[in-house]
Design an enzyme around this catalytic site. Structure first.
Site, PDB file in Angstrom:
ATOM      1  N   GLY A  46       0.845  -1.198   0.000  1.00  0.00           N
ATOM      2  CA  GLY A  46       0.000   0.000   0.000  1.00  0.00           C
ATOM      3  C   GLY A  46       0.873   1.239   0.000  1.00  0.00           C
ATOM      4  CD  GLN A  51       3.093   5.722   3.171  1.00  0.00           C
ATOM      5  OE1 GLN A  51       2.183   5.210   2.523  1.00  0.00           O
ATOM      6  NE2 GLN A  51       3.990   4.981   3.794  1.00  0.00           N
ATOM      7  CB  CYS A  91       4.685   1.932   8.079  1.00  0.00           C
ATOM      8  SG  CYS A  91       4.304   3.534   7.340  1.00  0.00           S
ATOM      9  CG  LEU A  92       6.358   1.007   2.115  1.00  0.00           C
ATOM     10  CD1 LEU A  92       5.868   1.299   0.699  1.00  0.00           C
ATOM     11  CD2 LEU A  92       7.418  -0.099   2.105  1.00  0.00           C
ATOM     12  CG  HIS A 133      -1.161   1.242   7.420  1.00  0.00           C
ATOM     13  ND1 HIS A 133      -0.293   0.767   8.386  1.00  0.00           N
ATOM     14  CD2 HIS A 133      -0.390   2.020   6.605  1.00  0.00           C
ATOM     15  CE1 HIS A 133       0.917   1.235   8.166  1.00  0.00           C
ATOM     16  NE2 HIS A 133       0.895   1.991   7.074  1.00  0.00           N
ATOM     17  CD  GLU A 134      -1.399   2.475   2.845  1.00  0.00           C
ATOM     18  OE1 GLU A 134      -0.895   3.613   2.843  1.00  0.00           O
ATOM     19  OE2 GLU A 134      -0.728   1.446   3.079  1.00  0.00           O
ATOM     20  CG  HIS A 137       0.063   6.726   5.760  1.00  0.00           C
ATOM     21  ND1 HIS A 137       1.136   7.141   6.507  1.00  0.00           N
ATOM     22  CD2 HIS A 137       0.294   5.413   5.495  1.00  0.00           C
ATOM     23  CE1 HIS A 137       1.983   6.133   6.689  1.00  0.00           C
ATOM     24  NE2 HIS A 137       1.489   5.066   6.084  1.00  0.00           N
TER      25      HIS A 137
END
Ligand code: K1U
Ligand code: ZN
Length: 181
Positions: A46, A51, A91-92, A133-134, A137
């Site tokens: 994702g 991000q 998480c990236l 999660h996204e 963000h």
């Protein structure tokens, strides 16, 4: 297509709330393509526009092993939540850390697709976790916010140290580099 830079915790730009998208056009579709390329290369399942330092309400997801089921969510809204489940999340923007987080088990989401059409989707399991999660963000929230303050600080310090070491190494390389004439 371009590979975009991913912001890392504790970068304050990750805390910005993204704004609604008013027009789905070719520029937005080019950004979507760049986000998929960035996510697949990372690799991740994702990626939210926040991000990559774009503060618009857009996220991309592909939870397939073959990286062949891309899903785009523009202006996503969670309409319903049911149940609770706990899953390990990564998480990236918080590279190298995986922690258990509790979220709704099943959700119903409404969003626009890459053609600007409204769709609704029921999700559970990893897809439900990833969508939540996204969307976090886009609201300036990170999975580390669900952890204890102690754990969050430890993660922040480790990432800050890694970043300093990375910068020192880069400076060292520059010192030994051939001069550009
Ligand atoms: O938002 C992100 O930073 C992407 C994140 C999404 C996510 C993963 C797990 C639970 C919730 C949300 C990632 O993709 S982290 C990397 C990852 O999970 C993964 C990487 C390669 C293959 C499979 C998974
Ligand atoms: Zn993330």
């Amino acid at each position: 297509m371009a590979i975009l830079d991913i912001l890392h915790f504790p970068d304050p730009r990750l805390r910005q709330r993204a704004v609604e998208i008013e027009r789905v056009d070719d520029d937005l579709r080019a950004l979507i393509d760049d986000m998929f390329a960035t996510m697949y290369q990372a690799p991740g399942i994702g990626l939210a526009a926040t991000q990559v330092n774009v503060h618009r309400r857009l996220l991309v997801i592909d939870i397939s092993q073959e990286q062949n089921q891309p899903q785009v969510f523009i202006n996503p809204e969670i309409l319903e939540r049911q149940g609770v489940e706990e899953m390990d999340e990564g998480c990236l923007s918080v590279p190298g850390f995986y922690e258990r987080v509790q979220r709704a088990e099943q959700i119903r989401v409404r969003a626009l697709n890459r053609d600007g059409e409204t769709f609704e989707l029921e999700a559970d399991g990893l897809l439900a976790v990833c969508i939540q999660h996204e969307i976090d963000h886009l609201d300036g929230k990170l999975f580390v916010d669900y952890l204890s303050q102690l754990k969050r600080q430890r993660i922040r310090k480790k990432l800050e140290k890694q970043r300093r070491l990375g910068l020192d190494e880069a400076a060292e390389r520059d010192r030994h580099a051939e001069p550009v004439i």
